[in-house]
Design a protein around this motif. Structure first.
Motif, mmCIF file in Angstrom:
data_model
loop_
_atom_site.group_PDB
_atom_site.id
_atom_site.type_symbol
_atom_site.label_atom_id
_atom_site.label_comp_id
_atom_site.label_asym_id
_atom_site.label_seq_id
_atom_site.Cartn_x
_atom_site.Cartn_y
_atom_site.Cartn_z
ATOM 1 N N GLY A 111 0.795 -1.218 0.000
ATOM 2 C CA GLY A 111 0.000 0.000 0.000
ATOM 3 C C GLY A 111 0.830 1.272 0.000
ATOM 4 O O GLY A 111 2.051 1.249 -0.187
ATOM 5 N N GLY A 112 0.156 2.397 0.209
ATOM 6 C CA GLY A 112 0.838 3.684 0.301
ATOM 7 C C GLY A 112 1.454 4.134 -1.018
ATOM 8 O O GLY A 112 1.146 3.639 -2.099
ATOM 9 N N ARG A 113 2.354 5.107 -0.895
ATOM 10 C CA ARG A 113 2.986 5.677 -2.078
ATOM 11 C C ARG A 113 3.823 4.647 -2.832
ATOM 12 O O ARG A 113 3.931 4.703 -4.067
ATOM 13 C CB ARG A 113 3.859 6.862 -1.641
ATOM 14 N N LEU A 114 4.437 3.724 -2.115
ATOM 15 C CA LEU A 114 5.216 2.668 -2.765
ATOM 16 C C LEU A 114 4.344 1.925 -3.774
ATOM 17 O O LEU A 114 4.753 1.712 -4.922
ATOM 18 C CB LEU A 114 5.760 1.691 -1.719
ATOM 19 N N GLU A 115 3.158 1.533 -3.352
ATOM 20 C CA GLU A 115 2.287 0.779 -4.238
ATOM 21 C C GLU A 115 1.805 1.636 -5.406
ATOM 22 O O GLU A 115 1.718 1.154 -6.543
ATOM 23 C CB GLU A 115 1.100 0.227 -3.452
ATOM 24 N N LEU A 116 1.501 2.907 -5.154
ATOM 25 C CA LEU A 116 1.073 3.795 -6.237
ATOM 26 C C LEU A 116 2.167 3.953 -7.286
ATOM 27 O O LEU A 116 1.892 3.936 -8.499
ATOM 28 C CB LEU A 116 0.681 5.160 -5.663
ATOM 29 N N GLU A 117 3.411 4.107 -6.838
ATOM 30 C CA GLU A 117 4.528 4.232 -7.775
ATOM 31 C C GLU A 117 4.693 2.936 -8.588
ATOM 32 O O GLU A 117 4.962 2.966 -9.793
ATOM 33 C CB GLU A 117 5.820 4.536 -7.015
#
Length: 334
Positions: A52-58
């Motif tokens: 999750g979080g920004r890691l997953e969005l990237e």
């Protein structure tokens, strides 16, 4: 935890290409472990998670860009989980992102069939911009994982799942089967009455109708967890007696009150069990602090404790959990 190749095969039935994102390296604190996986479609739909979080969005953005490029390829992306990424875990994560085209559906379907049979290991020489061609190494005994070292990607797919033998298809048994769905357990659900089973059960459940359920215990595998919650105290006692006599069974749960526990201890000693064995159970079972007697709540508490025991056993490198015999009570304390 998702069935990776089964999910890929299902998506490739309607998609021209999908991307598989795998955590292939972790240093320090991170939201997921090496071997965590996420599948991404061209439209941004996902299955699984890498934390999750920004890691997953990237990762999703990178995966969609690679799908849009129209060629099968592999890329390594490294992330520091700090302020620049808007996360504060403090560790470092390495991702392997690969695209898989529909032309390889046959290969994916073949691996899906292997995945359905249990954990297995693969190996692949990987390079930036080139497709990943996995070679089946064989069956695996460990947990799902991934490691990328010197251009060689070694992976374990699937999970063996701790065997759980659940006796009784009453209210708590039904609730527990639902609570264990999607968790790393393989459930043999046993009852004398076929009509007690629901019309549909989770995929990790196998139904067994047995006139004398205690006679199944010799076939229970080493490391199995046994939960006894039938409609009959005499049947419960017979199953517990057989479970305690079966080498390698480290965890037995019995539904009942403190009074039933005391009665069972006496009867088990009369049946030949040493006092320390006959009395080596806890009552009630389940993570502490939950007092509700609702079947779904009891099931949630029991499922949480099974996870704790299973993880402890895996961490210690044992095939079975510690030699604990536990009693599933009606949430009665003391």
């Amino acid at each position: 935890m998702i069935p990776v190749f089964t999910t890929l095969a299902r998506l490739l039935a309607t998609e021209s290409a999908v991307a598989l994102v795998t955590v292939v390296g972790v240093r320090g604190s991170a939201p997921r472990e090496a071997g965590a996986r996420m599948i991404v479609t061209a439209g941004g739909d996902i299955a699984g998670t890498i934390g999750g979080g920004r890691l997953e969005l990237e990762a999703i953005a990178a995966a969609r860009a690679m799908i849009a490029a129209g060629t099968e390829s592999f890329a390594v992306r490294r992330f520091a989980l700090g302020p620049a990424l808007g996360q504060c875990c403090g560790g470092h994560v390495t991702l392997g992102i690969e695209t898989i085209a529909v032309a390889r559906l046959g290969e994916v379907a073949s691996l899906a069939r292997v995945e359905a049979s249990g954990p297995f290991e693969t190996e692949a020489a990987v390079a930036e911009g080139a497709p990943v061609r996995r070679r089946l190494v064989g069956a695996a005994t460990g947990d799902p994982g991934a490691d990328l070292d010197d251009g060689v990607l070694r992976e374990v797919f699937g999970a063996a799942g701790r065997p759980v033998w659940l006796f009784g298809a009453g209210h708590v048994g039904r609730a527990l089967v639902l609570a264990l769905a999607g968790l790393p357990f393989r459930v043999n659900w046993v009852d004398e009455r076929a009509e007690m089973f629901p019309g549909a059960v989770p995929g990790n459940v196998r139904l067994v109708v047995a006139e004398r359920p205690e006679e199944l215990m010799p076939s229970a595998p080493e490391g199995a967890m046994v939960l006894v919650m039938t409609h009959d105290h005499a049947v419960d006692l017979a199953i517990v007696h057989a479970a305690l006599a079966r080498p390698g069974i480290g965890y037995v749960g019995v539904i009942g009150s403190a009074t039933k526990r005391a009665r069972f201890e006496r009867r088990l000693e009369e049946l030949g069990h040493a006092p320390e064995r006959a009395g080596a159970f806890r009552c009630p079972i389940g993570v502490p602090g939950i007092r509700s007697k609702e079947p779904a709540v009891i099931a949630a508490a029991v499922a949480a404790e099974l996870l704790i025991e299973d993880e402890a056993a895996r961490a210690a490198g044992r095939r079975r959990p510690p030699p604990l015999v536990a009693a599933v009570g009606r949430r009665r304390r003391g």
